[in-house]
Write an enzyme that holds these catalytic residues in place. Structure first.
Site, PDB file in Angstrom:
ATOM      1  N   LYS A  75       0.849  -1.201   0.000  1.00 37.70           N
ATOM      2  CA  LYS A  75       0.000   0.000   0.000  1.00 37.70           C
ATOM      3  C   LYS A  75       0.879   1.245   0.000  1.00 37.70           C
ATOM      4  CE  LYS A  75      -3.881   1.901   2.757  1.00 37.70           C
ATOM      5  NZ  LYS A  75      -4.695   1.698   3.968  1.00 37.70           N
ATOM      6  N   SER A 150      -9.670   1.562   3.056  1.00 36.13           N
ATOM      7  CA  SER A 150      -8.857   2.338   2.144  1.00 36.13           C
ATOM      8  C   SER A 150      -7.792   1.547   1.399  1.00 36.13           C
ATOM      9  CB  SER A 150      -8.175   3.455   2.920  1.00 36.13           C
ATOM     10  OG  SER A 150      -7.277   2.898   3.873  1.00 36.13           O
ATOM     11  N   SER A 174      -9.684  -0.808   7.260  1.00 31.83           N
ATOM     12  CA  SER A 174      -9.134  -0.671   5.904  1.00 31.83           C
ATOM     13  C   SER A 174      -8.425  -1.881   5.332  1.00 31.83           C
ATOM     14  CB  SER A 174      -8.198   0.526   5.835  1.00 31.83           C
ATOM     15  OG  SER A 174      -8.950   1.694   5.685  1.00 31.83           O
TER      16      SER A 174
HETATM   17  N1  GLN Z   1     -12.988   3.761   6.506  1.00 34.06           N
HETATM   18  C1  GLN Z   1     -12.450   4.208   7.754  1.00 34.06           C
HETATM   19  C2  GLN Z   1     -12.074   5.665   7.627  1.00 34.06           C
HETATM   20  O1  GLN Z   1     -12.431   6.232   6.680  1.00 34.06           O
HETATM   21  C3  GLN Z   1     -11.256   3.372   8.126  1.00 34.06           C
HETATM   22  C4  GLN Z   1     -10.050   3.697   7.347  1.00 34.06           C
HETATM   23  C5  GLN Z   1      -8.866   2.905   7.705  1.00 34.06           C
HETATM   24  O2  GLN Z   1      -8.960   1.865   8.355  1.00 34.06           O
HETATM   25  N2  GLN Z   1      -7.708   3.420   7.326  1.00 34.06           N
HETATM   26  O3  GLN Z   1     -11.442   6.236   8.462  1.00 34.06           O
END
Ligand code: GLN
Length: 485
Positions: A75, A150, A174
């Site tokens: 990532k 994400s 994420s």
């Molecule tokens: N979807 C969640 C957010 O928008 C979690 C994101 C993540 O785990 N980086 O913060």
């Protein structure tokens, strides 16, 4: 592509070289990227150079580890020396880290072949990978749908066979939510098990790096390579690391020895009936396999989402203050004075979701509102952890859906941040409590989209999670099914 252990066998039997395996992955990437857009950058030359080193070792009859020569995707929020690390943000478009993150250093030391950096929601804020400043990644099972987020790029790369395994980061879901949307295994380890050194910080008390793989076994191998104490990370746990693959056995321990608790509160309103059915069915299967199934209650689970959306933006507003156009990254070409330069750089460099969170976080940390919001949220965080503690006094593993729905269409939720936030309803409490959890594929909906269940354990019980997940996985052939691309 084959699994880690199959590729390892091919390498040591000299049936294929690491260069050939890498070329296969690079070819697949160049065929699929126009449709998928999982990668922000592909580092073909570096990958081939790393593969040649592995081949030289094999030729010299040196022993190679399980990850040597295995193509892997990372990532794009983990620093890679000499390779751009954008975090999916315009503000870091020209940032080339002068140092290597601990996890990628560990991969390189293990001889793994890093294929490139994968797409993500800007600074890991989002649940669909649509918040990237560069591109929108498609779900390999249905190109009109999102891969989740994400870490959507990493999930899509593994599901589509562009990479054998991948790394993601999980602050509120994420890794697990995109793994669920893409039909792969994704694990968030215990907070502190994997070093965050070189992971670009979003919300430091919640962020954790973890593996994506098509099988539980590959997940165990990758976790083994990245887990462990790191003096460069002040929150790193100094504990001994077990052999994660050792617990993967064809049968569960004798009847009743493993108690699984289904979290009652996750089966309420908003849950897709087919997701409900699949997870319920999975529990029946686990029962047949010898687990004892109970219903447990975590009454304060439902405060997870509001608590997270105070704590995470608060930490983000502090962490993102460093991007000001001075030290690194993007800077607007024209400005009146220093203050004007800061303002214009940040206005142009950050996307709207990131700005929204910086503003919320600045507000909740401000002198007048700190007690009412931030402090209160920290107290609720403790209560949520208490619910888990109580549940783990009754059972060994907790289970629930990973996400209330299967993958949604691109664009469907971009104008409605609150409905987007709901995708992480079931994953967020786990981060607040610092626990390990994984997504395990457990079926498909009527549109052929993958469904995932989440298994959660107490701190540092990754082996137990993998043990249960493996037995379940092996009782089906879902992990052998692949999207038609
Ligand atoms: N979807 C969640 C957010 O928008 C979690 C994101 C993540 O785990 N980086 O913060």
């Amino acid at each position: 592509m084959a699994s880690i252990s199959e590729l390892h066998q091919q390498l040591i039997n000299k049936e294929r070289s690491a260069v050939e395996i890498t070329q296969e992955a690079l070819k697949r990437i160049s065929q699929l990227e126009p449709k998928l857009k999982s990668f922000i950058c592909v580092t073909a030359d570096k990958a081939l150079a790393q593969a040649r080193q592995v081949d030289a070792k094999i030729a010299a009859r040196e022993e190679i580890g399980p990850l040597a020569g295995i193509p892997i995707a990372v990532k794009d929020n983990m620093c890679t020396q000499g390779i751009p690390t954008t975090c999916g943000s315009k503000i870091l478009e020209n940032f080339i880290p002068p140092y290597e993150s601990t996890v990628t250093q560990k991969l390189l030391d293990a001889g793994a072949v890093i294929l490139g950096k994968t797409n993500l929601d800007e600074f890991a804020m989002g649940s669909s990978t649509e918040n990237s400043a560069y591109q929108v990644t498609a779900n390999p099972w249905d190109l009109e749908r999102v891969p989740g987020g994400s870490s959507g790029g990493s999930a899509a790369a593994v599901a589509s066979d562009e990479a054998v395994v991948a790394l993601g980061s999980d602050t509120g879901g994420s890794i697990r939510q995109p793994a669920s949307f893409c039909g792969v295994v994704g694990m968030k380890p215990t907070y502190g098990l994997v070093s965050r050194y070189g992971l670009v910080a979003y919300a430091s008390s919640l962020d954790q790096i973890g593996p994506f793989a098509r099988t539980v076994q590959d997940t165990a191998v990758l976790l083994q390579a990245i887990a462990g104490y790191d003096p460069k990370d002040s929150t790193s746990l100094n504990v001994s690391i077990p052999d994660y693959s050792k617990q993967l056995k064809p049968n569960l321990r004798p009847k009743g020895k493993i108690r699984i608790g289904l979290i009652k509160e996750t089966f309420g309103e908003g849950l897709d009936p087919l997701v409900n059915q699949s997870v319920t069915k999975a529990m029946e299967v686990l029962q047949e396999l010898g687990a004892e199934i109970q219903i447990v209650s975590c009454p304060r689970f439902r405060y997870g989402l509001p608590t997270y959306y105070i704590i995470a933006p608060s930490e983000a507003s502090a962490n993102l203050a460093r991007y000001d156009g001075v030290k690194y990254g993007f800077r607007v070409p024209k400005s009146e004075n220093l203050l004007d330069m800061y303002a214009k750089t940040r206005a142009e460099g950050f996307g709207s979701e990131v700005k929204r969170r910086i503003m919320i976080g600045t507000y909740t940390l401000s002198a007048g509102y700190y007690d009412a919001y931030y402090l209160k949220a920290q107290k609720v965080r403790t209560l949520i952890k208490e619910d888990f503690d109580k549940a783990f006094a009754q059972v060994d593993v907790l289970a629930c859906p990973t996400s209330p729905t299967t993958a949604f269409k691109a664009g469907e939720k971009t104008d409605d941040p609150l409905s987007m936030y709901l995708s992480d309803l079931m994953t967020i409490p786990v981060n607040l409590a610092g626990l390990p959890a994984l997504n395990l594929p457990c079926g498909f909906d009527q549109k052929g989209l993958p469904i995932g269940m989440q298994l959660i354990s107490n701190v540092l019980q990754e082996s137990l999670l993998l043990e249960v997940a493996y037995v379940y996985e092996q009782s089906h052939n879902w992990y052998k099914l692949k999207p038609q691309l």
